[in-house]
Design a protein around this motif. Structure first.
Motif, mmCIF file in Angstrom:
data_model
loop_
_atom_site.group_PDB
_atom_site.id
_atom_site.type_symbol
_atom_site.label_atom_id
_atom_site.label_comp_id
_atom_site.label_asym_id
_atom_site.label_seq_id
_atom_site.Cartn_x
_atom_site.Cartn_y
_atom_site.Cartn_z
ATOM 1 N N ALA A 101 14.301 39.647 81.073
ATOM 2 C CA ALA A 101 14.434 38.203 80.872
ATOM 3 C C ALA A 101 13.230 37.639 80.125
ATOM 4 O O ALA A 101 13.381 36.787 79.234
ATOM 5 N N MET A 102 12.037 38.113 80.462
ATOM 6 C CA MET A 102 10.834 37.622 79.791
ATOM 7 C C MET A 102 10.798 38.064 78.327
ATOM 8 O O MET A 102 10.426 37.290 77.439
ATOM 9 N N VAL A 103 11.197 39.296 78.060
ATOM 10 C CA VAL A 103 11.231 39.760 76.672
ATOM 11 C C VAL A 103 12.316 39.004 75.895
ATOM 12 O O VAL A 103 12.124 38.647 74.722
ATOM 13 N N ALA A 104 13.445 38.727 76.544
ATOM 14 C CA ALA A 104 14.510 37.969 75.882
ATOM 15 C C ALA A 104 14.041 36.560 75.525
ATOM 16 O O ALA A 104 14.443 36.009 74.494
ATOM 17 N N GLU A 105 13.212 35.970 76.363
ATOM 18 C CA GLU A 105 12.613 34.659 76.040
ATOM 19 C C GLU A 105 11.764 34.758 74.783
ATOM 20 O O GLU A 105 11.843 33.914 73.892
ATOM 21 N N ILE A 106 10.951 35.802 74.679
ATOM 22 C CA ILE A 106 10.098 35.998 73.506
ATOM 23 C C ILE A 106 10.946 36.170 72.245
ATOM 24 O O ILE A 106 10.648 35.596 71.187
ATOM 25 N N GLU A 107 12.017 36.940 72.370
ATOM 26 C CA GLU A 107 12.843 37.267 71.220
ATOM 27 C C GLU A 107 13.884 36.195 70.884
ATOM 28 O O GLU A 107 14.635 36.337 69.919
ATOM 29 N N GLY A 108 13.934 35.148 71.712
ATOM 30 C CA GLY A 108 14.860 34.060 71.433
ATOM 31 C C GLY A 108 16.277 34.292 71.884
ATOM 32 O O GLY A 108 17.184 33.553 71.497
ATOM 33 N N ARG A 109 16.511 35.307 72.712
ATOM 34 C CA ARG A 109 17.871 35.578 73.190
ATOM 35 C C ARG A 109 18.250 34.710 74.383
ATOM 36 O O ARG A 109 19.423 34.492 74.652
ATOM 37 N N ILE A 110 17.284 34.248 75.127
ATOM 38 C CA ILE A 110 17.512 33.212 76.132
ATOM 39 C C ILE A 110 16.361 32.221 76.051
ATOM 40 O O ILE A 110 15.314 32.497 75.450
ATOM 41 N N ASN A 111 16.558 31.068 76.640
ATOM 42 C CA ASN A 111 15.519 30.044 76.757
ATOM 43 C C ASN A 111 15.317 29.781 78.238
ATOM 44 O O ASN A 111 16.208 29.253 78.911
ATOM 45 N N LEU A 112 14.177 30.170 78.764
ATOM 46 C CA LEU A 112 13.934 30.065 80.204
ATOM 47 C C LEU A 112 13.957 28.627 80.712
ATOM 48 O O LEU A 112 14.153 28.390 81.904
ATOM 49 N N ASP A 113 13.770 27.670 79.820
ATOM 50 C CA ASP A 113 13.769 26.267 80.236
ATOM 51 C C ASP A 113 15.133 25.604 80.080
ATOM 52 O O ASP A 113 15.303 24.437 80.438
ATOM 53 N N GLU A 114 16.110 26.323 79.553
ATOM 54 C CA GLU A 114 17.457 25.765 79.465
ATOM 55 C C GLU A 114 18.064 25.674 80.867
ATOM 56 O O GLU A 114 17.758 26.474 81.761
ATOM 57 N N ILE A 115 18.932 24.705 81.051
ATOM 58 C CA ILE A 115 19.579 24.489 82.345
ATOM 59 C C ILE A 115 20.906 25.245 82.404
ATOM 60 O O ILE A 115 21.725 25.171 81.477
ATOM 61 N N HIS A 116 21.084 25.977 83.489
ATOM 62 C CA HIS A 116 22.358 26.644 83.770
ATOM 63 C C HIS A 116 23.133 25.797 84.777
ATOM 64 O O HIS A 116 22.563 25.317 85.760
ATOM 65 N N ILE A 117 24.413 25.629 84.545
ATOM 66 C CA ILE A 117 25.285 24.907 85.472
ATOM 67 C C ILE A 117 25.924 25.931 86.408
ATOM 68 O O ILE A 117 26.733 26.767 85.982
ATOM 69 N N LEU A 118 25.533 25.888 87.663
ATOM 70 C CA LEU A 118 26.003 26.868 88.646
ATOM 71 C C LEU A 118 27.438 26.551 89.072
ATOM 72 O O LEU A 118 27.740 25.427 89.485
ATOM 73 N N LEU A 119 28.299 27.537 89.001
ATOM 74 C CA LEU A 119 29.692 27.385 89.401
ATOM 75 C C LEU A 119 29.960 28.140 90.696
ATOM 76 O O LEU A 119 29.353 29.184 90.953
ATOM 77 N N ASP A 120 30.883 27.626 91.484
ATOM 78 C CA ASP A 120 31.245 28.313 92.721
ATOM 79 C C ASP A 120 31.706 29.742 92.450
ATOM 80 O O ASP A 120 31.464 30.649 93.252
ATOM 81 N N SER A 121 32.350 29.955 91.322
ATOM 82 C CA SER A 121 32.881 31.281 90.994
ATOM 83 C C SER A 121 31.774 32.297 90.745
ATOM 84 O O SER A 121 32.031 33.500 90.758
ATOM 85 N N GLU A 122 30.544 31.842 90.507
ATOM 86 C CA GLU A 122 29.431 32.753 90.252
ATOM 87 C C GLU A 122 28.727 33.188 91.535
ATOM 88 O O GLU A 122 27.924 34.121 91.508
ATOM 89 N N LYS A 123 29.004 32.536 92.626
ATOM 90 C CA LYS A 123 28.240 32.777 93.852
ATOM 91 C C LYS A 123 28.686 34.072 94.527
ATOM 92 O O LYS A 123 29.875 34.392 94.577
#
Length: 311
Positions: A101-123
């Motif tokens: 996850a940290m390397v993906a942040e560096i490489e631009g594949r994820i943004n650690l400060d972006e907000i994820h919307i949690l769904l019941d189906s993910e729990k």
């Protein structure tokens, strides 16, 4: 198992200029990816070897213990026992996911400060707090990583696996010199576990990964320090930290660690910040109970600390 497990494609973001700067710093940091067979092992000091070997030999024959121990300042003390045996990882596998996850942040594949919307189906069940959050709760990816480590949150872990992909996580571990480590299923996938698709690690490779984080070799220094902060905030203190001596003033020793629990394994991997810091990974299989596994890990940590600091 790929991203289809959770029905998502890997995320892609255009990195900010500051994140490219961080990437350049990270890329210029030498990656010393030493596999478990790449160097002749140092012989442990006799006191460490004798005390730990005697303790391990005193355990019931049904108990299998994998241990990797190394001092960090000079590697003058090293001890390995079944350290290259592949063992069910339990939640230790969450440390490799955090690194990716940290390397993906560096490489631009994820943004650690972006907000994820949690769904019941993910729990999912098991450890963690997100399973009790309301549907459509808002949580940053950075907090998903934090909860995956501090409370071993299975829901957070599965969201991250879905966005990063098991293939990318496993490829990262191979690139870092951990060929035996494997993410082969999501959390709480009991059918996959019964079919033999288990996440696996070795004690030696988990030590190696912690050392890479400690020495800022897997990401930028700031992200490596954030990983260590998450590990220091682990809420499960029943294993490595539980029998270590207190600091002056009665404060507990700082331990950056990640624990893991299955019905058939209890594990911990951590950095103990004593006067002579050391890294220790212990996986216990076949103990009579979870508490018995915890006691074994705690005693090994205590013996390691005592002999290292009394030499």
């Amino acid at each position: 198992m790929g991203n289809a497990v959770l029905g998502r494609k890997p995320r892609r973001f255009w990195p900010q200029i500051s994140r490219w700067t961080g990437y350049l710093l990270y890329a210029l940091t030498p990656l010393v990816a030493v596999g478990h067979g790449s160097a002749a092992p140092l012989l442990p000091t006799s006191s460490v070897s004798d005390s730990l070997t005697q303790y391990i030999q005193s355990l019931p024959a049904s108990v299998r213990v994998s241990v990797a121990l190394e001092t960090l300042a000079d590697s003058s003390v090293r001890l390995y026992h079944r350290a290259d045996e592949r063992v069910p990882a339990a939640s230790l596998i969450k440390v490799p996911i955090m690194v990716e996850a940290m390397v993906a942040e560096i490489e631009g594949r994820i943004n650690l400060d972006e907000i994820h919307i949690l769904l019941d189906s993910e729990k999912v069940g098991g450890s963690g707090v997100l399973k009790d959050y309301p549907n459509r709760s808002r949580i940053s990816y950075r907090d998903l990583v934090r909860l995956m480590i501090t409370s071993s949150d299975n829901t957070a872990t599965n969201i991250l696996i879905g966005d990063l992909s098991p293939e990318a996580i496993n490829a990262r571990m191979r690139a870092l010199g951990l060929p035996q480590t494997g993410l082969n299923r999501v959390m709480m996938d009991t059918l996959a576990a019964r079919q033999g698709r288990e996440n696996v690690v070795t004690a030696r490779e988990m030590n190696h990964l912690l050392i890479q984080i400690y020495r800022h070799r897997v990401a930028t220094p700031a992200l490596c320090e954030q990983m260590l902060d998450f590990l220091k905030a682990n809420e499960d203190t029943l294993t490595i930290p539980s029998r270590l001596p207190r600091q002056p003033g009665g404060r507990p020793l700082v331990v950056a660690h990640k624990t893991g629990t299955l019905s058939y394994v209890r594990a911990d991997m951590g950095i103990v910040y004593g006067p002579r810091p050391f890294v220790l990974s212990v996986l216990v299989e076949g103990a009579d109970s979870e508490a018995a596994g915890e006691a074994i890990i705690a005693q090994i940590a205590r013996l390691a600390y005592s002999t290292i600091h009394n030499n």
